[in-house]
Design a protein around this motif. Structure first.
Motif, mmCIF file in Angstrom:
data_model
loop_
_atom_site.group_PDB
_atom_site.id
_atom_site.type_symbol
_atom_site.label_atom_id
_atom_site.label_comp_id
_atom_site.label_asym_id
_atom_site.label_seq_id
_atom_site.Cartn_x
_atom_site.Cartn_y
_atom_site.Cartn_z
ATOM 1 N N PHE A 252 0.829 -1.195 0.000
ATOM 2 C CA PHE A 252 0.000 0.000 0.000
ATOM 3 C C PHE A 252 0.871 1.256 0.000
ATOM 4 C CE2 PHE A 252 -2.999 -2.976 2.349
ATOM 5 C CZ PHE A 252 -3.722 -3.278 1.207
ATOM 6 N N ASP A 253 1.994 1.215 0.701
ATOM 7 C CA ASP A 253 2.914 2.358 0.690
ATOM 8 C C ASP A 253 3.516 2.563 -0.690
ATOM 9 O OD1 ASP A 253 2.487 3.025 3.328
ATOM 10 O OD2 ASP A 253 4.178 1.842 4.082
ATOM 11 N N ASP A 254 3.831 1.459 -1.392
ATOM 12 C CA ASP A 254 4.317 1.576 -2.766
ATOM 13 C C ASP A 254 3.295 2.283 -3.645
ATOM 14 O OD1 ASP A 254 6.614 0.198 -2.082
ATOM 15 O OD2 ASP A 254 5.838 -1.744 -2.730
ATOM 16 N N MET A 255 2.025 1.881 -3.508
ATOM 17 C CA MET A 255 0.964 2.487 -4.317
ATOM 18 C C MET A 255 0.795 3.964 -3.986
ATOM 19 S SD MET A 255 -1.925 -0.531 -4.241
ATOM 20 C CE MET A 255 -1.434 -2.232 -4.035
ATOM 21 N N LYS A 256 0.990 4.292 -2.718
ATOM 22 C CA LYS A 256 0.862 5.687 -2.303
ATOM 23 C C LYS A 256 2.008 6.527 -2.854
ATOM 24 C CE LYS A 256 -0.630 6.292 1.840
ATOM 25 N NZ LYS A 256 -0.707 6.338 3.319
ATOM 26 N N ASP A 257 3.213 5.939 -2.881
ATOM 27 C CA ASP A 257 4.384 6.687 -3.323
ATOM 28 C C ASP A 257 4.440 6.866 -4.832
ATOM 29 O OD1 ASP A 257 5.178 6.875 -0.701
ATOM 30 O OD2 ASP A 257 6.573 5.177 -0.806
ATOM 31 N N GLU A 258 4.009 5.846 -5.568
ATOM 32 C CA GLU A 258 4.182 5.896 -7.016
ATOM 33 C C GLU A 258 3.225 4.918 -7.692
ATOM 34 O OE1 GLU A 258 7.997 6.093 -9.970
ATOM 35 O OE2 GLU A 258 8.077 4.713 -8.274
ATOM 36 N N ASP A 259 2.622 5.343 -8.789
ATOM 37 C CA ASP A 259 1.732 4.468 -9.558
ATOM 38 C C ASP A 259 2.553 3.423 -10.299
ATOM 39 O OD1 ASP A 259 -0.383 5.961 -8.695
ATOM 40 O OD2 ASP A 259 -0.708 7.030 -10.578
ATOM 41 N N LEU A 260 2.070 2.189 -10.244
ATOM 42 C CA LEU A 260 2.662 1.132 -11.053
ATOM 43 C C LEU A 260 2.187 1.301 -12.487
ATOM 44 C CD1 LEU A 260 4.058 -1.750 -11.329
ATOM 45 C CD2 LEU A 260 1.788 -2.689 -10.867
ATOM 46 N N GLY A 261 3.054 1.046 -13.439
ATOM 47 C CA GLY A 261 2.679 1.071 -14.845
ATOM 48 C C GLY A 261 3.625 0.197 -15.640
ATOM 49 N N ARG A 262 3.168 -0.972 -16.070
ATOM 50 C CA ARG A 262 4.071 -1.913 -16.732
ATOM 51 C C ARG A 262 3.288 -2.845 -17.644
ATOM 52 N NH1 ARG A 262 7.390 -5.405 -12.670
ATOM 53 N NH2 ARG A 262 7.569 -3.343 -11.712
ATOM 54 N N SER A 263 3.804 -3.094 -18.840
ATOM 55 C CA SER A 263 3.183 -4.063 -19.743
ATOM 56 C C SER A 263 3.777 -5.446 -19.480
ATOM 57 C CB SER A 263 3.411 -3.659 -21.202
ATOM 58 O OG SER A 263 2.658 -2.509 -21.512
#
Length: 559
Positions: A252-263
């Motif tokens: 959840f902290d990862d999501m708060k810090d930065e959006d994931l975006g990967r194919s």
């Protein structure tokens, strides 16, 4: 190395492990950032709970046929989840609630897994939109034309579906039709005895224009934890899997810090918690754009969006995906998708823990009791490491024999550390004793015992499993604290079998450890404490036997 220090090391290794896992949660490497997505085309409206990257992923490395949609439905906000008509779905293992708004899966109860051993009639709730933590599974379509996202209203034929006796399949169709004549049927397909099911979108284009769009699937969850233990850390949060990066935690902290975006081609996305997992499983040949987003009201979204498809006028196409919501049963998960069994999170010792669990399960198939299975596995491990332990205990017995001479040396040289060390090394050389002989064999065993600790902590098979007498749930603490007291007693006896430390401060610390760890283990699951009791008891027996052999050999040599 002083043997007493080794004992302290072994006793504290569990605490170090828990601290390491907590550190991993807070400071593990973040998911790799990607280039910012292009701005959404003019005239569009971005969904607040579908990230912009999902609406228009980067052109590289998305598949050749993936083009960005030019419009999206109006944002309805995240303050509350709007609700329409509830549709009850009952199979032999699941009790679910779908909502006509979006056709979302809003509630999931696991009928074979009670909330607690003393309340067998109340099933565990894994998905829920009515109380913390909020946790729902959502899907939708995005298109340059009208398309049903997870805010659209579907129509259902009935509000109760139940898997009939003698039937193996249950289907629930939900329908949506656009003013232009595009009909979308969202169809759930359940099978008897399975926690995984299919979600299909049947798109019928009865309009005069081609329909182009893509499918997204996401998990939306708030970060609250329910029923966690202050003494035992287990990870709750997002995970993804790809062939390139393998198993990755997206906290959840990862999501708060930065959006994931990967194919990613194949793979899966999931939210995990202690014993249970909810996961979207795409076609393993399909390339999806994986995304995450932290919403302003402490909700977190992890999902994936597929490439665009085109449906010609008068034609129809089907978009399919699979969802799993249930226990982290390894032999089931490994057959559903590559790496899905890794959601049973054994940490960095997985390579050792998986064979140990296999052995534990095989023994359970024979004896039919998880408590006795733990005892037998612990015995087998002790037998495997017998020679190493024998060398260690022989060294300890010899060190105990030399203890009076060691005390004399310490008293003679006092604070002169250098002279004292030289005198001790001369004594060890004269007596032909390796002071490290008791340490190294035991250090080799530490990873195995830590791995077994994680097996006992993470395996859902032990959840609410009875042992004997008053131990009716190996995943809960001993209600009468008998096992923790036995563990403390065996730890105390072990200390008495070791050479006493000459340092008074160290001696006091060692004497306090059994009491400290008895209090600590009083709140541990009974299965874990049982393992330590059995291990300590076997170690005491083995050490006593080997010590007696050494003493008899010395007496025979003197006579």
């Amino acid at each position: 190395m002083d043997n007493q220090r080794l004992i302290l090391l072994l006793a504290l290794s569990l605490v170090v492990l828990l601290l390491w896992e907590a550190w991993q949660q807070d400071f593990a490497p973040q998911p790799q950032p990607v280039a910012s997505a292009p701005a959404v085309a003019p005239g569009t409206t971005e969904l607040a709970d579908v990230p912009a990257q999902a609406l228009q992923p980067p052109t590289v490395p998305t598949p050749p046929d993936a083009s960005a949609p030019t419009t999206a439905p109006t944002d309805l906000g995240l303050a509350t989840l709007k609700s329409g008509t509830r549709i009850r779905v009952k199979t032999d293992v699941l009790d679910l609630e779908l909502d006509t708004i979006g056709g979302d899966l809003r509630q999931a109860k696991l009928r074979a897994y009670p909330v607690s051993a003393d309340k067998p009639e109340i099933p565990f709730v894994i998905l829920n939109d009515k109380q913390p933590p909020l946790f729902v599974a959502q899907t939708g379509l995005l298109s340059s034309r009208d398309a049903p996202d997870h805010h659209a209203t579907f129509v259902a034929e009935q509000d109760l579906y139940e898997l009939a006796p003698g039937k193996d399949t249950l289907q629930i169709p939900l329908q949506w039709t656009s003013p232009e004549g595009v009909t979308v049927t969202k169809r759930y397909t359940f099978k008897r005895g399975q926690y995984d099911f299919k979600v299909d979108y049947l798109i019928e284009n009865n309009s005069a224009e081609p329909w182009q769009g893509r499918q997204y699937r996401q998990l939306q969850r708030s970060s609250q934890e329910v029923g966690g233990s202050a003494f035992i850390y287990t990870y709750t949060g997002g995970v993804i899997y790809s062939e390139e990066e393998k198993y990755e935690k997206i906290s959840f902290d990862d999501m708060k810090d930065e959006d994931l975006g990967r194919s990613i081609t194949g793979g899966w996305t999931a939210m995990i918690q202690h014993y249970f997992v909810s996961a979207w499983l795409p076609d393993q040949q399909e390339t999806n754009y994986f995304y995450s987003k932290a919403a302003g009201d402490e909700r977190y979204i992890l999902g994936m969006v597929s490439p665009d498809i085109t449906v010609a006028p008068g034609a129809n196409k089907t978009l399919s995906t699979q969802f799993y919501v249930g226990p982290k049963t390894q032999h089931v998960l490994e057959n559903l998708a590559p790496g899905l069994e890794l959601t049973v999170d054994y940490g960095f010792l997985t390579v050792i823990a998986k064979p140990l669990f296999w052995l534990l399960r095989k023994i359970h198939e024979f004896v039919g009791n998880w408590g006795w299975s733990i005892a037998i596995v612990t015995l087998i491990i002790k037998l495997v490491f017998y020679k190493l332990s024998e060398a260690s205990y022989k060294s300890m017995a010899n060190m105990r024999r030399l203890q009076p001479k060691v005390v004399t040396i310490r008293e003679r040289y006092g604070d002169d550390r250098q002279r004292m060390s030289q005198a001790m090394m001369e004594l060890y050389k004269k007596e032909k004793i390796n002071p490290f002989g008791g340490c190294l064999p035991m250090l080799v065993q530490i990873p195995v015992f830590i791995a077994l600790y994680w097996v006992l902590l993470e395996s859902v098979e032990l959840r609410q499993a009875p042992f004997m007498l008053w131990i009716t749930d190996l995943s809960s603490k001993d209600p009468y604290y008998v096992l923790p007291l036995l563990m403390g007693a065996t730890m105390f006896i072990q200390q008495k079998l070791h050479p006493p430390p000459p340092d008074p401060v160290q001696a006091k610390v060692m004497m306090a450890l059994p009491f400290v760890f008895t209090l600590f283990f009083a709140f541990f699951p009974a299965g874990l404490v049982l393992y330590w009791v059995v291990n300590n008891t076997l170690s005491i027996t083995q050490q006593w036997y080997i010590t007696r052999r050494v003493e008899k050999a010395l007496e025979a040599a003197k006579s």
